[in-house]
Design a protein around this motif. Structure first.
Motif, short mmCIF file in Angstrom:
data_model
loop_
_atom_site.label_atom_id
_atom_site.label_comp_id
_atom_site.label_asym_id
_atom_site.label_seq_id
_atom_site.Cartn_x
_atom_site.Cartn_y
_atom_site.Cartn_z
N ILE A 270 -49.10 -52.48 -29.78
CA ILE A 270 -49.99 -52.96 -28.72
C ILE A 270 -51.25 -52.30 -28.57
CG2 ILE A 270 -50.13 -53.06 -26.05
CD1 ILE A 270 -46.95 -53.38 -26.26
N SER A 271 -51.44 -50.89 -28.56
CA SER A 271 -52.71 -49.90 -28.42
C SER A 271 -53.49 -49.98 -29.62
CB SER A 271 -52.16 -48.88 -27.89
OG SER A 271 -51.38 -48.01 -28.90
N ASP A 272 -52.98 -50.58 -30.97
CA ASP A 272 -53.62 -50.42 -32.15
C ASP A 272 -54.30 -51.76 -32.43
OD1 ASP A 272 -54.75 -50.01 -34.76
OD2 ASP A 272 -52.92 -48.83 -35.32
N THR A 273 -55.64 -51.73 -32.28
CA THR A 273 -56.19 -53.23 -32.63
C THR A 273 -56.61 -53.52 -33.76
OG1 THR A 273 -58.39 -51.81 -31.84
CG2 THR A 273 -57.29 -53.35 -30.16
N ALA A 274 -56.41 -52.14 -34.74
CA ALA A 274 -56.77 -52.45 -36.00
C ALA A 274 -55.37 -52.62 -36.95
CB ALA A 274 -57.21 -51.29 -36.70
N MET A 275 -54.33 -53.08 -36.39
CA MET A 275 -53.18 -53.62 -37.08
C MET A 275 -53.55 -54.93 -37.92
SD MET A 275 -50.42 -51.80 -36.39
CE MET A 275 -49.05 -53.09 -36.65
N PRO A 276 -52.87 -55.00 -39.00
CA PRO A 276 -53.31 -56.16 -39.67
C PRO A 276 -52.55 -57.32 -39.27
CG PRO A 276 -52.11 -54.53 -41.14
CD PRO A 276 -52.43 -53.92 -39.62
N PRO A 277 -53.29 -58.66 -39.29
CA PRO A 277 -52.78 -59.88 -38.59
C PRO A 277 -51.44 -59.89 -39.19
CG PRO A 277 -54.49 -60.26 -40.03
CD PRO A 277 -54.42 -58.72 -40.17
N GLY A 278 -50.35 -60.60 -38.47
CA GLY A 278 -49.03 -60.95 -39.07
C GLY A 278 -48.04 -59.79 -38.73
N THR A 279 -48.34 -58.54 -38.55
CA THR A 279 -47.46 -57.51 -38.28
C THR A 279 -46.43 -57.93 -37.21
OG1 THR A 279 -48.97 -56.38 -37.27
CG2 THR A 279 -48.77 -55.75 -39.39
N GLY A 280 -47.08 -58.68 -36.21
CA GLY A 280 -46.23 -58.89 -34.75
C GLY A 280 -44.79 -59.67 -35.24
N SER A 281 -44.99 -60.44 -36.53
CA SER A 281 -43.48 -61.06 -36.70
C SER A 281 -42.45 -59.96 -36.90
CB SER A 281 -43.66 -61.86 -37.68
OG SER A 281 -44.20 -61.35 -39.03
N GLU A 282 -43.00 -58.73 -37.45
CA GLU A 282 -41.95 -57.85 -37.89
C GLU A 282 -41.26 -57.28 -36.62
OE1 GLU A 282 -42.17 -55.69 -41.55
OE2 GLU A 282 -40.19 -54.69 -40.83
N THR A 283 -42.37 -56.85 -35.55
CA THR A 283 -41.66 -56.25 -34.44
C THR A 283 -40.70 -57.36 -33.67
OG1 THR A 283 -43.96 -56.26 -33.70
CG2 THR A 283 -43.06 -54.01 -34.17
N GLY A 284 -41.23 -58.49 -33.58
CA GLY A 284 -40.62 -59.66 -32.96
C GLY A 284 -39.34 -59.78 -33.47
N ARG A 285 -39.20 -59.56 -34.47
CA ARG A 285 -37.78 -60.02 -35.36
C ARG A 285 -36.82 -58.94 -34.69
NH1 ARG A 285 -38.99 -61.67 -40.02
NH2 ARG A 285 -39.77 -59.66 -40.88
N LEU A 286 -37.52 -57.58 -34.87
CA LEU A 286 -36.75 -56.41 -34.30
C LEU A 286 -36.24 -56.55 -32.81
CD1 LEU A 286 -38.44 -53.28 -35.98
CD2 LEU A 286 -36.26 -54.03 -36.40
N LEU A 287 -37.23 -57.16 -32.29
CA LEU A 287 -36.67 -57.30 -30.72
C LEU A 287 -35.86 -58.46 -30.55
CD1 LEU A 287 -37.50 -56.53 -27.89
CD2 LEU A 287 -39.17 -58.36 -27.67
N ALA A 288 -35.93 -59.47 -31.34
CA ALA A 288 -34.85 -60.59 -31.38
C ALA A 288 -33.27 -59.80 -31.50
CB ALA A 288 -35.09 -61.69 -32.14
N HIS A 289 -33.52 -59.27 -32.59
CA HIS A 289 -32.19 -58.49 -32.90
C HIS A 289 -31.54 -57.70 -31.96
CE1 HIS A 289 -32.80 -59.25 -37.71
NE2 HIS A 289 -32.62 -60.22 -36.88
N LEU A 290 -32.42 -57.06 -31.25
CA LEU A 290 -31.92 -55.94 -30.04
C LEU A 290 -31.50 -56.92 -29.10
CD1 LEU A 290 -32.02 -53.26 -28.92
CD2 LEU A 290 -34.15 -53.61 -27.86
N ILE A 291 -32.21 -58.09 -28.75
CA ILE A 291 -31.53 -58.79 -27.49
C ILE A 291 -30.25 -59.28 -28.20
CG2 ILE A 291 -31.89 -61.00 -26.11
CD1 ILE A 291 -34.96 -60.16 -26.64
N ALA A 292 -30.10 -60.01 -29.20
CA ALA A 292 -28.83 -60.48 -29.56
C ALA A 292 -27.60 -59.25 -29.58
CB ALA A 292 -28.80 -61.11 -31.29
N LEU A 293 -28.05 -58.26 -30.10
CA LEU A 293 -27.03 -57.34 -30.19
C LEU A 293 -26.62 -56.64 -28.69
CD1 LEU A 293 -28.15 -54.94 -33.01
CD2 LEU A 293 -25.82 -55.53 -32.66
N ARG A 294 -27.43 -56.71 -27.96
CA ARG A 294 -27.19 -56.19 -26.49
C ARG A 294 -26.57 -57.36 -25.97
NH1 ARG A 294 -29.85 -56.96 -21.54
NH2 ARG A 294 -29.34 -55.29 -20.06
N SER A 295 -26.65 -58.44 -26.11
CA SER A 295 -25.77 -59.47 -25.40
C SER A 295 -24.39 -59.33 -26.04
CB SER A 295 -26.31 -60.81 -25.97
OG SER A 295 -25.74 -61.77 -25.65
N MET A 296 -24.19 -58.96 -27.09
CA MET A 296 -22.83 -58.89 -27.93
C MET A 296 -22.30 -57.76 -27.32
SD MET A 296 -24.12 -59.54 -31.95
CE MET A 296 -22.46 -59.06 -32.85
#
Ligand SMILES: Cc1cc2nc3c(=O)[nH]c(=O)nc-3n(C[C@H](O)[C@H](O)[C@H](O)COP(=O)(O)OP(=O)(O)OC[C@H]3O[C@@H](n4cnc5c(N)ncnc54)[C@H](O)[C@@H]3O)c2cc1C
Length: 383
Positions: A270-296
């Motif tokens: 969030i704080s690194d404005t120099a992050m290459p574009p498209g990297t959000g999908s990687e952390t987004g995937r991790l967050l989605a997995h975390l939410i699914a696991l938490r629910s399980m």
């Protein structure tokens, strides 16, 4: 049949979560919590004592045994908030997660009244005595034996990889109480509560890859255990240990060992404005997995509340959860041009180093990936 359902958070659970966050914020402000990954292995007896005073240990147990008669879902909230904060819960974790539940279910009245209130007060710590040098996945092959004597038993043999045994007061050991029966390898086993200060016990360190003393080897030479410290019927140890493993496998500790690193990755992104574009999908995937696991995992907590024994579901949470927590440092290295490094130049690099080092053990402790998948296949009727 595997059954997993999403459980909504009630206002009562949300209120407990706020209470926990206030407590943990006070601890952090006072400098009593240094944020760590894998914090459920971090031993801090004073912190455990404070948790006991606030009723966060043995929450589900009856009041007459020092518990709070609260639900598994409330216990889940406490576990989740402690791990998210990187709190050093290692001293009481095993007793709270599994040993106390074993004593409540299978222990004698003397064991319950003597031990459970001390565990709930955050003053009595346990270790797990299952593995031996030649018995890990194949627990039915344990050779540590107990021989009957007047009023009790005498244990001789050896246990290994016993996490925090050097800091624990007791161990629940799986031992052989009658000779092996090739027709039924699971017969003749018994679980016993061993006082680690008893004569005939020698505890030696096994240092992990970073040189820390995390686990131990324990030698027993005619070590005495009273009849009233036997769990369940003599010879019924296999059923007892399977129950203990189900308690051990399904909680948030099986996918949150690297949560502080994950949170740091989100923060840095969030704080690194120099992050290459498209990297959000990687952390987004991790967050989605975390939410699914938490629910399980939440759903397994609900099954425990309803009195079920979700062995297959617990194995599923642990297997998928371990794969998730092991993937976090790899994502971190892909996202940030950092070398994992110790001593620490900055928090993210330090955490990457810690988790990269510890992650291989996540899918060994508590049962390996292959063994869990065998349990899941059996639960699905595939073997
Ligand atoms: C950090 C950590 C903490 C631990 N803490 C404790 C503790 O407190 N108390 C305790 O009792 N133990 C503890 N252990 C031990 C842990 O439970 C064992 O390491 C684990 O059960 C595997 O046993 P093993 O090491 O003997 O490997 P083995 O059982 O010899 O397995 C070796 C390999 O063979 C595979 N394998 C074995 N059987 C099969 C099969 N039937 N089918 C397919 N593949 C198979 C395994 O998956 C693994 O990859 C800890 C381990 C670690 C890493």
């Amino acid at each position: 049949m595997v059954e997993l359902r999403a459980i909504p958070e009630t206002p009562e659970l949300a209120a407990l979560r706020c209470e926990l966050r206030d407590f943990l914020a006070t601890e952090i402000t006072a400098g009593r919590i240094a944020l760590r990954n894998n914090s459920w292995l971090r031993y801090d007896a004073a912190f455990s004592r404070r948790c006991g005073q606030r009723g966060y240990v043995g929450m589900r147990w009856p009041r007459r045994y020092g518990g709070q008669e609260r639900s598994e879902r409330e216990r889940f909230v406490v576990a989740e908030e402690m791990l998210a904060a990187g709190a050093p819960v290692g001293a009481h974790w095993i007793a709270d997660r599994q040993s106390g539940g074993q004593i409540l279910r299978f222990g004698t009245e003397r064991a319950r009244t003597e031990l459970l209130p001390r565990i709930a007060a955050g003053m009595c710590f346990f270790a797990i005595g299952m593995s031996e040098p030649d018995s890990g996945s194949d627990l039915a092959s344990v050779t540590t034996r107990a021989r009957k004597v007047e009023g009790g038993w005498r244990i001789t043999g050896r246990k290994v990889w016993t996490t925090n045994a050097h800091n624990a007061h007791y161990l629940i050991a799986l031992v052989r109480t009658s000779p092996p029966d090739p027709a039924n390898r699971r017969a003749g086993l018994t679980q016993m509560i061993v006082d680690l200060t008893a004569p005939g016990i020698e505890i030696s360190p096994i240092y992990n890859i970073s040189g820390e003393r995390e686990f131990n080897e324990i030698l027993f030479e005619d070590c005495p255990v009273g009849d009233d410290m036997v769990l369940g019927e003599v010879g019924s140890g296999w059923a007892c240990v399977v129950n203990e493993l189900a308690l051990e496998r399904s909680g948030p500790d099986r996918y949150m060992s690297a949560f502080p690193l994950l949170a740091e990755l989100f923060r840095a992104q969030i704080s690194d404005t120099a992050m290459p574009p498209g990297t959000g999908s990687e952390t987004g995937r991790l967050l989605a997995h975390l939410i699914a696991l938490r629910s399980m995992s939440h759903s397994v907590a609900a099954m425990l509340d309803e009195g079920h024994a979700p062995e297959t579901e617990a194995a599923l949470v642990k297997d998928v959860g371990n794969a998730f927590e092991q993937a976090i440092p790899e994502s971190g290295r892909r996202l940030f041009p950092l070398s994992p490094s110790l001593p620490p130049p900055e928090p993210l690099a330090e955490m990457l180093a810690q988790v990269t080092r510890d992650a291989p053990s996540f899918s060994l402790r508590g049962g390996t990936r292959e063994v869990l998948r065998g349990i899941i296949a059996r639960g699905l009727g595939l073997r």
